[in-house]
Design a protein around this motif. Sequence first.
Motif, PDB file in Angstrom:
ATOM      1  N   ASN A 141       0.837  -1.210   0.000  1.00 43.73           N
ATOM      2  CA  ASN A 141       0.000   0.000   0.000  1.00 43.73           C
ATOM      3  C   ASN A 141       0.865   1.250   0.000  1.00 43.73           C
ATOM      4  OD1 ASN A 141      -2.332  -1.351  -0.103  1.00 43.73           O
ATOM      5  ND2 ASN A 141      -2.912  -1.074   2.048  1.00 43.73           N
ATOM      6  N   GLY A 143      -9.681  -3.452  -2.069  1.00 46.81           N
ATOM      7  CA  GLY A 143     -10.177  -2.977  -0.771  1.00 46.81           C
ATOM      8  C   GLY A 143     -10.209  -4.080   0.280  1.00 46.81           C
ATOM      9  N   LEU A 144      -9.431  -5.141   0.052  1.00 46.12           N
ATOM     10  CA  LEU A 144      -9.454  -6.252   1.015  1.00 46.12           C
ATOM     11  C   LEU A 144      -8.214  -6.298   1.901  1.00 46.12           C
ATOM     12  CD1 LEU A 144     -10.762  -9.135  -1.263  1.00 46.12           C
ATOM     13  CD2 LEU A 144     -11.950  -8.127   0.665  1.00 46.12           C
ATOM     14  N   TYR A 149     -13.698  -1.563   1.171  1.00 47.49           N
ATOM     15  CA  TYR A 149     -13.771  -0.090   1.191  1.00 47.49           C
ATOM     16  C   TYR A 149     -12.497   0.507   0.594  1.00 47.49           C
ATOM     17  CZ  TYR A 149     -14.960   4.607   2.401  1.00 47.49           C
ATOM     18  OH  TYR A 149     -15.271   5.935   2.299  1.00 47.49           O
ATOM     19  N   ILE A 192      -4.923   9.519   3.676  1.00 49.82           N
ATOM     20  CA  ILE A 192      -6.338   9.072   3.741  1.00 49.82           C
ATOM     21  C   ILE A 192      -7.145  10.141   4.487  1.00 49.82           C
ATOM     22  CG2 ILE A 192      -7.900   7.245   4.567  1.00 49.82           C
ATOM     23  CD1 ILE A 192      -5.429   5.377   4.592  1.00 49.82           C
ATOM     24  N   ASP A 224       4.803   6.366   4.690  1.00 48.44           N
ATOM     25  CA  ASP A 224       5.020   6.766   3.285  1.00 48.44           C
ATOM     26  C   ASP A 224       4.680   8.241   3.131  1.00 48.44           C
ATOM     27  OD1 ASP A 224       2.201   7.231   2.378  1.00 48.44           O
ATOM     28  OD2 ASP A 224       1.976   5.127   2.957  1.00 48.44           O
TER      29      ASP A 224
END
Length: 446
Positions: free
Chosen positions: A351, A408-409, A396, A383, A378
């Motif tokens: 991510n 989104g998992l 989500y 978000i 990072d």
Amino acid sequence: MVIVALILFSAEFAIYTFSELKWKMSFHYRLENKALAVTRLLLEVEEVDANILRLIEKNNLATLPFEEIHIFDTNNQEIFSSKDSACLVIAPCVIANIKTSGEYAFRQGEYTMVGFPYIENEKQFIVVAGAIDVYGMRKLSNLRNILIIVFVISMIILFLSGRIYATRALRPILKVIEEVGVITESTLHLRVNEGNGRDEVARLAKTFNEMLARLENAFNVQQTFIANASHEIRTPLSHISGQLEVSLLNERSTEEYVRIIQSVLDDIISLGSTANRLLLLTMTDSDSFHFPMENIRIDDQLWDAKAELQKLHPDCKILIYFEGNFEREDSLTTFGNDQLLRIVFMNLMENGCKYSQDHQIQVIIEQLDSMIQIHFKDNGIGIPKEEQELVFEPFYRAKNVDKQQGSGLGLSLVKRIMTLHGQTISLVSEPGKGSEFTLYLSTYHS
Ligand code: ADP
């Protein structure tokens, strides 16, 4: 009803038994007194002989029903009988019994009998008297009938009133049962009437409603999960079939075929990864799967995760730092499942690379007492605050994600794996500046 019946029966039984006992004793006492009076009259009053006594007895109004008095001398010869034609036959053994045991009471047919020795002028006489307690028996029979009638009437009243009141008391519960009975999986939105909201039935209905709300919620979550999962699987599949169909329409150059095959391969890899994550999500959520746990080295798993991820995304830069004193062997050891923890590390690293322009992520391992904190930092898109809780929910994706692919998992899997290990994760993020996910892992485990 059974309890009341037992109590009533016991009370009536006691009343009857005591009455019978009392009546028998009183009759016995009267008979004995009468026999004693007659004996005295015969043996102590010279003027009175057997015939006169019989005459007196015949006209005596206080004579007991069917009364007979027999007096025997020392040789067991009957010297007096109160009746000319006596009904009672006195057996010799009865006289012998009275001689040995003194006063003696017994029954002979319907007769209540009493016998006793009587001494007059140093001679022993045996007196045996008997009578039928007609009045007492009638009284007892009446009492028994009254008690039976009272018992039956009480039971009928109890049964009827019990039914009426029980039906009245249970009616609200029957209503709740009826209402709950019509609720199926397609009508989970229905609720039970909570009545006056105060009594136990209302509390029962309220509890049912709360349970229905929880069920409805769980059902919706499950439905949404299934819908999302099938969407995530269908999208790459239709992408694959679309590309293959288009490529079949015309003959194409080798380069074009290579590009299409590469694109299909990417879709298949993404599909495989989604399927794996879905499977893992289900497994980590279910109690029936057991993941073996052992003491494992955190740093080994981090290096492995980094190597594996860089194989998949060679452009991803992963910088690992250690902060603190890691001299002791167990300071980097935690208790857990190595494969699951590697998945956590890989997801967070991936991510960080995916959502930052420089494709770079810093992994800082910090030691605090018996705990290790691993920060995944990072400088990416960040978000938004209001979505920071939601990104841990399955499927989500934050609104600020652009072209970055994903299902989104990943984060929901990370959260579940951490929960499974009894450990926690936190997130600090600012849109446009970057994100920092921190894992809290306890290091000491004996
Ligand atoms: P995916 O990355 O496949 O979409 P994840 O569950 O891993 O799924 O992440 C859920 C969402 O959380 C992502 O879609 C993204 O919006 C957000 N997110 C996760 N990690 C980061 C990050 N390092 N920087 C910015 N956003 C992130």
